[in-house]
Design an enzyme around this catalytic site. Structure first.
Site, short mmCIF file in Angstrom:
data_model
loop_
_atom_site.label_atom_id
_atom_site.label_comp_id
_atom_site.label_asym_id
_atom_site.label_seq_id
_atom_site.Cartn_x
_atom_site.Cartn_y
_atom_site.Cartn_z
N CYS A 86 0.78 -1.22 -0.11
CA CYS A 86 -0.06 -0.09 0.03
C CYS A 86 1.03 1.22 0.07
CB CYS A 86 -0.86 -0.02 1.26
SG CYS A 86 -1.79 -1.58 1.21
N HIS A 333 -9.01 3.71 -1.49
CA HIS A 333 -7.80 3.24 -1.35
C HIS A 333 -7.43 2.16 -2.53
CE1 HIS A 333 -3.96 1.80 0.37
NE2 HIS A 333 -4.57 0.93 1.19
#
Ligand code: COA
Length: 387
Positions: A86, A333
């Site tokens: 991420c 996200h």
């Protein structure tokens, strides 16, 4: 830094479940918008870095750097994929900054992209960012790992369920004014607590979603920035740190050491303290990770994050506003795009371009991008003034 670096253009696509845009469409859209925003021509770009976590598992496509430079007409410039789960976007930004700071290149584009919604179940792909043998294969996927951290934080510091939920409430309040956000609805502490259980104590509204999207920034030497824009935003610090991959190897699972190390390096490099930060975009893949960021970045002492949320200190008019974009929770996200989207939001905030979600008078901003449960962390600090 060897040469000061500025950001002269930024962009973000809408984040969400984007059935009409393919992987390559998303990154092309972000790239073109950033080029237009920076008043450069495509031919001016000397190199590109692309943050992406798992195109192989999400869209069965590898070798994406070549695909992107070819599809966007950037051939034959060097295009490089950067992967750190991420935090891929944050690291792609850092690679671009280092390329310009070192004098290797002048104009560089750092982008991030992820198309996660084409697979029936994104969870196994996301779980590859944890330790497969010790965590994922034992059932400890990300919601469960962060749920354990949340339980421990509640036990150690008396953090309440309501305080955790408040992180999501503030994110959704801000995302309402972000046209690129995945979720523009407001929510309440009660609704967060009573939404579908995912991994006790975390419910659906404590979790960031599965998202498609891309973002891009254009970098150049600070001394050239005013040739392209009246409002360059200067990179004051770029720091990165690594931490243990697994939770069981940590002395204290309620602290992300990589965040502490990267942020202290960044404050030193920028010559600021945490009190100087007017606006932050932090990595809240789950509400508990937003709360940990408040503590580990040094806004408050360890254990006081819950109180700070309850007192509204992270709201736009609070002592240290956090996630004016809506954060990972509500802006969305798309893993590899997140670190770049955070930088885009801070640039818009420092330019004063954010309309109803503007943090008044923001002059110094920070981004905080985490990979996994803290194996990687990138922290960047930006300013309106060069010095
Ligand atoms: N917040 C708010 N609403 C959400 C949501 C979220 N995080 N995720 C999904 N929804 C909504 C959807 O929009 C949909 O609404 P609708 O019925 O009105 O259309 C509904 O909930 C069901 O969506 P669905 O896609 O079926 O959800 P899901 O149950 O498959 O997935 C999670 C929900 C929380 C499990 C999933 O979003 C998830 O895994 N999130 C974490 C991602 C992650 O781990 N990222 C990396 C962190 S390190």
């Amino acid at each position: 830094m060897m040469r000061d670096v500025a950001i002269i253009g930024v962009s973000q696509t809408k984040f969400g479940e984007l059935w009409d845009s393919s992987f390559r469409d998303l990154v092309a859209e972000a790239g073109i918008k950033a080029i237009v925003d920076s008043n450069i021509a495509g031919e001016d770009i000397e190199a590109m870095y692309v943050g992406n976590m798992s195109s192989g598992l999400f869209v069965q496509q590898e070798h994406i750097a070549a695909l992107i430079s070819d599809h966007t007409g950037l051939n034959p410039i060097p295009c490089t994929r950067v992967e750190a789960a991420c935090a891929s976007g944050g690291l792609a930004l850092r690679q671009g900054i280092m390329a310009v700071a070192s004098g290797f290149h002048d104009i560089v584009i750092s982008a991030g992209v992820e198309k996660m919604t084409d697979v029936v179940d994104a969870t196994p792909a996301i779980a590859t960012a944890s330790d497969q043998e010790w965590e994922a294969q034992q059932g400890a996927i990300f919601p469960s790992l962060y749920a354990m951290i949340a339980k421990r934080h509640m036990y150690e510091y008396g953090t309440t369920r309501e305080q955790l939920a408040q992180f999501s409430v503030v994110n959704h309040k801000n995302a309402k004014y972000n046209p690129n956000a995945q979720f523009s609805f407001e929510t309440t502490v009660d609704k967060v607590i009573n939404s579908t259980m995912v991994a006790d104590p975390l419910t659906l509204l404590d979790c960031s979603p599965v998202s498609d999207g891309a973002a891009a920034v254009v970098l150049c030497p600070a001394e050239d920035a005013k040739k392209y824009t009246d409002t360059p935003i200067y990179v004051k610090a770029s720091a990165q740190a690594s931490g243990t991959m697994t939770l069981h190897d940590r002395k204290d699972i309620t602290t992300i050491e990589a965040t502490k190390v990267a942020s202290r390096k960044a404050y030193d490099m920028a010559g600021v303290t945490v009190k100087d930060i007017d606006a932050s975009e932090v990595h809240d893949c789950f509400s508990i990770n937003g709360l940990l960021a408040v503590e580990d970045l040094g806004f408050v002492e360890k254990g006081k994050g819950g109180i700070a949320l309850e007192e509204g200190q992270t709201e736009r008019d609070g002592d240290f506003p956090i996630n004016p974009s809506g954060g990972l929770k509500a802006r969305g996200h798309p893993l590899g795009a997140t670190g770049i989207a955070q930088a885009a939001e801070i640039v818009w905030q420092l330019r004063g371009d954010c309309g109803k979600r503007q943090i008044d008078g923001a002059e110094i901003g920070m981004t905080h991008n985490v990979g996994g449960t803290g194996g990687t962390c990138a922290v960047h600090i930006f300013g309106r003034d060069r010095n």
